[in-house]
Design a protein around this motif. Structure first.
Motif, PDB file in Angstrom:
ATOM      1  N   ILE A   1       0.842  -1.202   0.000  1.00 17.13           N
ATOM      2  CA  ILE A   1       0.000   0.000   0.000  1.00 17.13           C
ATOM      3  C   ILE A   1       0.873   1.246   0.000  1.00 17.13           C
ATOM      4  O   ILE A   1       0.574   2.232  -0.684  1.00 17.13           O
ATOM      5  CB  ILE A   1      -0.946   0.000   1.220  1.00 17.13           C
ATOM      6  N   LYS A   2       1.951   1.185   0.747  1.00 16.31           N
ATOM      7  CA  LYS A   2       2.886   2.314   0.779  1.00 16.31           C
ATOM      8  C   LYS A   2       3.388   2.612  -0.635  1.00 16.31           C
ATOM      9  O   LYS A   2       3.408   3.759  -1.081  1.00 16.31           O
ATOM     10  CB  LYS A   2       4.093   1.978   1.664  1.00 16.31           C
ATOM     11  N   GLN A   3       3.763   1.551  -1.276  1.00 16.51           N
ATOM     12  CA  GLN A   3       4.294   1.693  -2.638  1.00 16.51           C
ATOM     13  C   GLN A   3       3.234   2.288  -3.562  1.00 16.51           C
ATOM     14  O   GLN A   3       3.508   3.197  -4.345  1.00 16.51           O
ATOM     15  CB  GLN A   3       4.667   0.291  -3.130  1.00 16.51           C
ATOM     16  N   LEU A   4       2.034   1.775  -3.404  1.00 18.60           N
ATOM     17  CA  LEU A   4       0.916   2.243  -4.222  1.00 18.60           C
ATOM     18  C   LEU A   4       0.636   3.724  -3.990  1.00 18.60           C
ATOM     19  O   LEU A   4       0.499   4.514  -4.923  1.00 18.60           O
ATOM     20  CB  LEU A   4      -0.308   1.415  -3.852  1.00 18.60           C
ATOM     21  N   LEU A   5       0.598   4.090  -2.721  1.00 21.93           N
ATOM     22  CA  LEU A   5       0.343   5.497  -2.385  1.00 21.93           C
ATOM     23  C   LEU A   5       1.426   6.393  -2.973  1.00 21.93           C
ATOM     24  O   LEU A   5       1.140   7.462  -3.509  1.00 21.93           O
ATOM     25  CB  LEU A   5       0.283   5.670  -0.867  1.00 21.93           C
TER      26      LEU A   5
ATOM     27  N   ILE B   1       3.193   5.900  -5.609  1.00 17.89           N
ATOM     28  CA  ILE B   1       2.999   6.055  -7.051  1.00 17.89           C
ATOM     29  C   ILE B   1       1.819   6.977  -7.346  1.00 17.89           C
ATOM     30  O   ILE B   1       1.892   7.879  -8.178  1.00 17.89           O
ATOM     31  CB  ILE B   1       2.783   4.683  -7.708  1.00 17.89           C
ATOM     32  N   VAL B   2       0.718   6.743  -6.617  1.00 17.38           N
ATOM     33  CA  VAL B   2      -0.477   7.551  -6.839  1.00 17.38           C
ATOM     34  C   VAL B   2      -0.167   9.029  -6.611  1.00 17.38           C
ATOM     35  O   VAL B   2      -0.538   9.893  -7.408  1.00 17.38           O
ATOM     36  CB  VAL B   2      -1.612   7.095  -5.901  1.00 17.38           C
ATOM     37  N   ILE B   3       0.516   9.298  -5.525  1.00 20.64           N
ATOM     38  CA  ILE B   3       0.749  10.693  -5.159  1.00 20.64           C
ATOM     39  C   ILE B   3       1.744  11.358  -6.097  1.00 20.64           C
ATOM     40  O   ILE B   3       1.564  12.495  -6.511  1.00 20.64           O
ATOM     41  CB  ILE B   3       1.246  10.804  -3.698  1.00 20.64           C
TER      42      ILE B   3
ATOM     43  N   ALA C   1      -7.605   9.781  -3.716  1.00 20.26           N
ATOM     44  CA  ALA C   1      -7.821  11.005  -2.938  1.00 20.26           C
ATOM     45  C   ALA C   1      -6.491  11.601  -2.466  1.00 20.26           C
ATOM     46  O   ALA C   1      -6.366  12.825  -2.313  1.00 20.26           O
ATOM     47  CB  ALA C   1      -8.730  10.715  -1.741  1.00 20.26           C
ATOM     48  N   PHE C   2      -5.521  10.732  -2.290  1.00 17.52           N
ATOM     49  CA  PHE C   2      -4.234  11.233  -1.772  1.00 17.52           C
ATOM     50  C   PHE C   2      -3.423  12.011  -2.811  1.00 17.52           C
ATOM     51  O   PHE C   2      -2.413  12.608  -2.484  1.00 17.52           O
ATOM     52  CB  PHE C   2      -3.413  10.083  -1.176  1.00 17.52           C
ATOM     53  N   MET C   3      -3.904  12.010  -4.050  1.00 14.00           N
ATOM     54  CA  MET C   3      -3.263  12.873  -5.051  1.00 14.00           C
ATOM     55  C   MET C   3      -3.431  14.342  -4.702  1.00 14.00           C
ATOM     56  O   MET C   3      -2.612  15.175  -5.054  1.00 14.00           O
ATOM     57  CB  MET C   3      -3.902  12.655  -6.429  1.00 14.00           C
ATOM     58  N   VAL C   4      -4.567  14.631  -4.060  1.00 11.73           N
ATOM     59  CA  VAL C   4      -4.902  16.037  -3.819  1.00 11.73           C
ATOM     60  C   VAL C   4      -4.956  16.375  -2.328  1.00 11.73           C
ATOM     61  O   VAL C   4      -5.164  17.534  -1.964  1.00 11.73           O
ATOM     62  CB  VAL C   4      -6.270  16.391  -4.453  1.00 11.73           C
ATOM     63  N   ALA C   5      -4.790  15.339  -1.482  1.00  9.70           N
ATOM     64  CA  ALA C   5      -5.068  15.533  -0.058  1.00  9.70           C
ATOM     65  C   ALA C   5      -3.814  15.710   0.794  1.00  9.70           C
ATOM     66  O   ALA C   5      -2.820  15.025   0.622  1.00  9.70           O
ATOM     67  CB  ALA C   5      -5.882  14.350   0.473  1.00  9.70           C
TER      68      ALA C   5
ATOM     69  N   SER D   1       1.188   9.215   4.238  1.00  6.97           N
ATOM     70  CA  SER D   1       2.647   9.070   4.205  1.00  6.97           C
ATOM     71  C   SER D   1       3.120   7.678   4.598  1.00  6.97           C
ATOM     72  O   SER D   1       3.997   7.114   3.973  1.00  6.97           O
ATOM     73  CB  SER D   1       3.306  10.134   5.072  1.00  6.97           C
ATOM     74  N   GLY D   2       2.541   7.103   5.656  1.00  6.65           N
ATOM     75  CA  GLY D   2       3.057   5.791   6.025  1.00  6.65           C
ATOM     76  C   GLY D   2       2.163   5.082   7.019  1.00  6.65           C
ATOM     77  O   GLY D   2       2.203   3.870   7.155  1.00  6.65           O
TER      78      GLY D   2
END
Ligand code: FE6
Length: 613
Positions: free
Chosen positions: A16-20, A22-24, A133-137, A161-162
């Motif tokens: 999930i960390k990795q995914l976040l 990349i998303v962000i 959502a974490f792209m903008v949050a 973040s983590g």
């Protein structure tokens, strides 16, 4: 017993960390799609609740409206998305992150690794759309309460973040409320007008009410999912105007659903007018792709073949992931499959229209036939089905009336092996030219083609029902003998005259021979190059592909015509005048073929001949 009321902190799992991350940092160029993902989740949660209300007796906080509410706060720079759906229990929250998102994100990361990351929206495909959502949050708070009575409300919180925290939270209504505190450079999403624009684009047909700051956004129904016999014509028309941004009325419509090989609900329209014909730019694909009322792509490139670009409407398939990607093989194959199913179905529809409402079909064809011709010529997969739909005037139809190839074939005599056609600017031009008369005399029907593309189309379609499509002005055409009329030049005299004509006309002719195509006219010209009809030659000339080489033709003569009787006598008695007549006859044939390059020499010669009358 662990204390579940105090905030409990968790580390995101490695995937999930990795995914976040990349998303962000790298995944999206269009950040706005997070709104679509969250609205789609909310809509799913409400659909599930509707279902749960039927199967379960006891529902927490029942009587709430099944709707989605978004609120913007540009002072606090927040966007809130709230639904009264099924909500989540603590266990589900944890599980959501633990297993579903976990396995989803694994698959997601794998797809990324396979090269799907470049320009694509992969995320929602694996049930991980929430994380967009974490792209903008800066931070995201999820307040949720399950429909199950006796479960406490929860608050989930993270800055992406983590780690994240979960605590019990009192006073929750049922469902989910997601509060996004926006990053400074993303505060546009706290502006009402901006969110409105996004909702109108992606969520116009969501079946539950979507409200933004208390105002209803989605007022148009997703007609394509309703049953046909409940829908009035006016509703279809209104939908068409909305969807196609059109002001006219649709000419034809096809509303259908299928279960296999894919679940499809589609509503397709043919507009009244072909705007390309009016000289507007090339029409862009305008059949939008939806998955359960949520827009996937407003202008999907490969959903329909190019030649169906005049269609408007909607295709909705449950079998599609929201974030379908043109990059992955799997999704490409899905779109191709959709393409085939829809194209086949639409062609079947046209076939039925042609049978059941021929007048409407003919009007459609007059306007949009050019697209079918394009399809028949270049779409190998559907060629046969499309060719059946082509229509032409012919030597046997009235002016303005058309025939199908199938009807042409049904009228063919048993000796006729080929389907004949002639290309020309209009009916009168073809009928008055010398090419048709030999066919008329033998009762052979000839299709009339008036459009520049027709030659190309006929050459590519090649055959129909096992019969070759043949240009009636092609050098290779062989026709059966006709009875010789009285007064024709004898065979010997004809031979002599032909030999003389060959010398008289020299380089300008490749061949001179008697014609089986001529009945009333004295001569006709055929292209010496057998691969080209005179029409093709004209086109080449127009495109200046063959501009330099002088025209060299095969000349066919009609020994039954009075002019050759006279010419035969003249070629020995008055050879100079006979020479002028021969040249003039050749030029006349070239004029008929549209191949005369310079009329000046011809007019000078003709004037000279006129002096001798
Ligand atoms: C997506 C929060 C993880 C329901 N309603 C809504 N969204 C939902 C669910 N999701 N999953 C279930 C999601 C979150 C986290 C996933 Br943390 F909203 N609106 Cl029932």
């Amino acid at each position: 017993m662990p204390d579940t009321t105090a905030p409990q902190k968790f580390e995101f799992q490695a995937e999930i960390k990795q995914l976040l991350d990349i998303v962000i940092h790298s995944l999206y160029t269009e950040k706005e799609i997070f709104v679509r993902e969250l609205v789609s989740n909310a809509s799913d949660a409400l659909e599930k609740l509707r279902h749960t209300q039927i199967t379960e007796k006891e529902i927490f906080d029942d009587k709430l409206d099944l709707e989605i509410n978004l609120t913007t706060d540009d002072k606090a720079k927040t966007l809130t998305i709230q639904d009264f759906g099924v909500g989540m229990t603590r266990a589900e929250l944890v599980e959501n992150l633990g297993t579903i998102a976990h396995s989803g994100s694994k698959a997601f990361l794998k797809a990324l690794g396979e090269g799907g990351a470049k320009n694509s929206n992969l995320i929602g495909q694996f049930g991980v759309g929430f994380y967009s959502a974490f792209m903008v949050a800066k931070s995201v708070k999820v307040y949720t309460h399950s429909w199950r009575a006796g479960e406490p409300g929860q608050l989930w919180e993270s800055d992406g973040s983590g780690s994240y925290a979960i605590e019990e939270s009192e006073g929750q209504r049922r469902g989910c409320k997601i509060v996004i505190e926006l990053k400074d450079d993303c505060d546009e999403f706290a502006q009402e007008w901006r969110v409105k624009e996004i909702l109108e684009r992606y969520s116009a047909f969501v079946s539950v009410p979507v409200n933004l700051n208390g105002k209803r956004i989605n007022t148009v129904q997703a007609l394509w999912l309703r049953s046909k016999n409940e829908i009035k014509d006016e509703e279809y028309t209104e939908f068409y105007k909305f969807q196609a941004h059109a002001y006219d009325e649709p000419r034809l419509r096809l509303h259908f659903s299928a279960d296999a090989p894919l679940a499809i609900n589609a509503l397709l329209f043919v507009p009244k007018e072909n705007t390309e014909k009016l000289g507007f730019a090339r029409t862009e694909a305008a059949v939008s792709l939806y998955c359960r009322k949520v827009l996937i792509d407003a202008k999907p490139k490969d959903l329909l073949p190019e030649w169906l670009r005049f269609l408007k409407g909607v295709v909705d398939s449950e079998d599609l992931p929201l974030n379908i990607s043109r990059e992955t093989m799997q999704d490409k194959a899905l779109i191709e499959k959709l393409n085939r199913v829809i194209t086949k179905r639409f062609l079947k529809f046209l076939d039925e229209e042609a049978k059941n409402r021929p007048d409407a079909y003919n009007e459609f064809y007059a306007e949009f036939g050019v697209f079918l011709k394009e399809g028949a010529a270049i779409d190998f997969t559907h060629k046969e089905q499309i060719t059946k739909l082509l229509r032409f005037e012919s030597s046997l139809t009235e002016k303005g009336k058309t025939t199908s190839l199938a009807d042409y074939v049904s009228r063919m005599g048993s000796e006729q092996k080929e389907i004949y056609y002639l290309v020309g600017p209009n009916r009168a031009a073809i009928e008055s030219g010398p090419y048709l008369e030999g066919f008329k005399a033998r009762n052979l029907e000839v299709l009339f083609c008036y459009e520049t593309v027709d030659e190309y189309v006929m050459n590519h379609v090649r055959e129909f029902d096992g019969k070759k499509l043949t240009a009636a002005d092609h050098a290779d055409v062989k026709l059966a003998d006709l009875p010789k009329p009285e007064g024709a030049l004898s065979e010997d005299d004809t031979k002599t005259l032909i030999a003389w004509l060959k010398t008289a006309l020299g380089e300008r002719v490749a061949e001179v021979k008697t014609s089986d195509r001529l009945v009333d006219s004295p001569v006709l010209a055929l292209n010496a190059d057998k691969s080209m009809s005179p029409h093709m030659r004209r086109m080449m000339k127009a495109m200046n592909k063959d501009g330099e080489s002088p025209v060299r033709v095969n000349l066919e003569i009609n020994p039954r015509h009075a002019v050759f009787k006279r010419l035969f006598e003249m070629h020995t008695a008055a050879p100079a005048k006979a020479q002028l007549v021969a040249e003039q006859l050749l030029d006349n044939a070239l004029i008929n073929a549209g191949l005369l390059e310079d009329a000046n020499a011809m007019v000078a010669r003709l004037n000279k001949l006129l002096e001798t009358i």
